[in-house]
Design a protein around this motif. Sequence first.
Motif, PDB file in Angstrom:
ATOM      1  N   PHE A   1      32.805  34.327  35.035  1.00 25.04           N
ATOM      2  CA  PHE A   1      31.845  35.105  35.818  1.00 25.04           C
ATOM      3  C   PHE A   1      30.996  34.176  36.680  1.00 25.04           C
ATOM      4  O   PHE A   1      30.791  34.435  37.870  1.00 25.04           O
ATOM      5  CB  PHE A   1      30.955  35.961  34.920  1.00 25.04           C
ATOM      6  CG  PHE A   1      29.852  36.630  35.691  1.00 25.04           C
ATOM      7  CD1 PHE A   1      30.099  37.775  36.417  1.00 25.04           C
ATOM      8  CD2 PHE A   1      28.577  36.077  35.711  1.00 25.04           C
ATOM      9  CE1 PHE A   1      29.088  38.371  37.164  1.00 25.04           C
ATOM     10  CE2 PHE A   1      27.561  36.657  36.446  1.00 25.04           C
ATOM     11  CZ  PHE A   1      27.813  37.815  37.179  1.00 25.04           C
TER      12      PHE A   1
ATOM     13  N   ASP B   1      31.051  34.565  40.590  1.00 24.46           N
ATOM     14  CA  ASP B   1      29.834  35.081  41.203  1.00 24.46           C
ATOM     15  C   ASP B   1      29.229  34.045  42.148  1.00 24.46           C
ATOM     16  O   ASP B   1      28.688  34.393  43.194  1.00 24.46           O
ATOM     17  CB  ASP B   1      28.835  35.502  40.129  1.00 24.46           C
ATOM     18  CG  ASP B   1      27.810  36.470  40.673  1.00 24.46           C
ATOM     19  OD1 ASP B   1      28.208  37.504  41.258  1.00 24.46           O
ATOM     20  OD2 ASP B   1      26.600  36.195  40.537  1.00 24.46           O
TER      21      ASP B   1
ATOM     22  N   ARG C   1      31.217  34.305  45.249  1.00 24.34           N
ATOM     23  CA  ARG C   1      30.867  35.558  45.938  1.00 24.34           C
ATOM     24  C   ARG C   1      29.521  35.413  46.664  1.00 24.34           C
ATOM     25  O   ARG C   1      29.392  35.809  47.823  1.00 24.34           O
ATOM     26  CB  ARG C   1      30.828  36.699  44.926  1.00 24.34           C
ATOM     27  CG  ARG C   1      30.625  38.069  45.534  1.00 24.34           C
ATOM     28  CD  ARG C   1      30.723  39.143  44.460  1.00 24.34           C
ATOM     29  NE  ARG C   1      30.378  40.431  44.987  1.00 24.34           N
ATOM     30  CZ  ARG C   1      31.256  41.329  45.416  1.00 24.34           C
ATOM     31  NH1 ARG C   1      32.550  41.079  45.373  1.00 24.34           N
ATOM     32  NH2 ARG C   1      30.858  42.489  45.895  1.00 24.34           N
ATOM     33  N   ARG C   2      28.521  34.852  46.001  1.00 18.09           N
ATOM     34  CA  ARG C   2      27.211  34.673  46.647  1.00 18.09           C
ATOM     35  C   ARG C   2      27.307  33.729  47.842  1.00 18.09           C
ATOM     36  O   ARG C   2      26.596  33.897  48.828  1.00 18.09           O
ATOM     37  CB  ARG C   2      26.182  34.174  45.646  1.00 18.09           C
ATOM     38  CG  ARG C   2      25.595  35.329  44.807  1.00 18.09           C
ATOM     39  CD  ARG C   2      24.555  34.840  43.852  1.00 18.09           C
ATOM     40  NE  ARG C   2      25.333  34.159  42.847  1.00 18.09           N
ATOM     41  CZ  ARG C   2      25.041  33.076  42.159  1.00 18.09           C
ATOM     42  NH1 ARG C   2      24.001  32.540  42.271  1.00 18.09           N
ATOM     43  NH2 ARG C   2      25.814  32.514  41.305  1.00 18.09           N
TER      44      ARG C   2
ATOM     45  N   ASN D   1      26.430  42.294  50.110  1.00 16.89           N
ATOM     46  CA  ASN D   1      26.731  41.852  48.750  1.00 16.89           C
ATOM     47  C   ASN D   1      25.715  42.432  47.764  1.00 16.89           C
ATOM     48  O   ASN D   1      24.696  41.833  47.472  1.00 16.89           O
ATOM     49  CB  ASN D   1      26.735  40.326  48.665  1.00 16.89           C
ATOM     50  CG  ASN D   1      27.293  39.850  47.339  1.00 16.89           C
ATOM     51  OD1 ASN D   1      27.889  40.611  46.594  1.00 16.89           O
ATOM     52  ND2 ASN D   1      27.077  38.592  47.045  1.00 16.89           N
TER      53      ASN D   1
ATOM     54  N   ALA E   1      27.612  42.061  41.605  1.00 18.16           N
ATOM     55  CA  ALA E   1      28.020  40.784  41.027  1.00 18.16           C
ATOM     56  C   ALA E   1      29.549  40.741  40.987  1.00 18.16           C
ATOM     57  O   ALA E   1      30.228  41.762  41.178  1.00 18.16           O
ATOM     58  CB  ALA E   1      27.445  40.646  39.620  1.00 18.16           C
ATOM     59  N   ALA E   2      30.099  39.582  40.733  1.00 16.23           N
ATOM     60  CA  ALA E   2      31.551  39.430  40.623  1.00 16.23           C
ATOM     61  C   ALA E   2      32.079  40.357  39.538  1.00 16.23           C
ATOM     62  O   ALA E   2      31.444  40.533  38.493  1.00 16.23           O
ATOM     63  CB  ALA E   2      31.908  37.984  40.305  1.00 16.23           C
ATOM     64  N   HIS E   3      33.244  40.954  39.787  1.00 18.47           N
ATOM     65  CA  HIS E   3      33.809  41.923  38.847  1.00 18.47           C
ATOM     66  C   HIS E   3      35.299  42.098  39.090  1.00 18.47           C
ATOM     67  O   HIS E   3      35.811  41.741  40.149  1.00 18.47           O
ATOM     68  CB  HIS E   3      33.104  43.279  38.989  1.00 18.47           C
ATOM     69  CG  HIS E   3      33.241  43.851  40.371  1.00 18.47           C
ATOM     70  ND1 HIS E   3      32.419  43.472  41.417  1.00 18.47           N
ATOM     71  CD2 HIS E   3      34.121  44.741  40.888  1.00 18.47           C
ATOM     72  CE1 HIS E   3      32.779  44.116  42.506  1.00 18.47           C
ATOM     73  NE2 HIS E   3      33.820  44.884  42.215  1.00 18.47           N
TER      74      HIS E   3
ATOM     75  N   ILE F   1      39.273  39.363  41.864  1.00 14.30           N
ATOM     76  CA  ILE F   1      37.816  39.297  42.019  1.00 14.30           C
ATOM     77  C   ILE F   1      37.559  39.001  43.489  1.00 14.30           C
ATOM     78  O   ILE F   1      37.914  37.925  43.983  1.00 14.30           O
ATOM     79  CB  ILE F   1      37.189  38.183  41.160  1.00 14.30           C
ATOM     80  CG1 ILE F   1      37.545  38.349  39.686  1.00 14.30           C
ATOM     81  CG2 ILE F   1      35.678  38.157  41.365  1.00 14.30           C
ATOM     82  CD1 ILE F   1      37.199  37.136  38.830  1.00 14.30           C
TER      83      ILE F   1
ATOM     84  N   VAL G   1      35.749  37.697  46.543  1.00 14.59           N
ATOM     85  CA  VAL G   1      34.677  36.736  46.809  1.00 14.59           C
ATOM     86  C   VAL G   1      34.194  36.820  48.254  1.00 14.59           C
ATOM     87  O   VAL G   1      33.147  36.259  48.592  1.00 14.59           O
ATOM     88  CB  VAL G   1      35.085  35.280  46.464  1.00 14.59           C
ATOM     89  CG1 VAL G   1      35.358  35.140  44.981  1.00 14.59           C
ATOM     90  CG2 VAL G   1      36.256  34.807  47.279  1.00 14.59           C
TER      91      VAL G   1
END
Length: 182
Positions: free
Chosen positions: A26, A30, A33-34, A42, A45-47, A126, A128
């Motif tokens: 995670f 995450d 991704r951020r 955005n 959160a990552a999932h 996931i 990103v």
Amino acid sequence: MDATPDPPKRAHAPFIVTAELPGDVFALADGLRRAHFPPERNRLAAHVTLFHALAPSLRDELPRELARLAGEYAAPEAGIDGLMDLGGGTALLIRSAGMQAIRADLSACFFAMLTAQDRGTKKLHITVQNKVPRETAKALQSVLGATLEPRRFAFTGLGLHIYRETHWESLGVWKFRGQQRA
């Protein structure tokens, strides 16, 4: 936590089911991704999404099925095995025969109520980065492709969320605790 969700405040909002990530995976996802998802969009959160829009009428039955699956199955093994090109975005490609089997079990249970997007086989991933110019996505794929190493892990549970106007509200997480390997 094993929990039955409170009835949603908006009865017509769809349910989302996710495969829960261990902390280290995670944190990696995450962070990516951020760093790379357009910040103005955005909100999550990552999932790993298993189902995007399960019917609100499943409010009572869906938590029972998630609890059953989590109690029956051991944590499915998985791996980040590269990148997925989303056209205008980039995702981490996840391979997990075990999670695919659990998803198939849940899909069979609710098949008549699935949307077209939720039917059939799903490529686990996931996201990103999404909704960026193609050149931006290709540039990130080039950088990540050169540095991303395969990573093995086990999913920790199943998550249930409800869609709100700007975000997902978590309704519960059911941790894997069974013996059966998917």
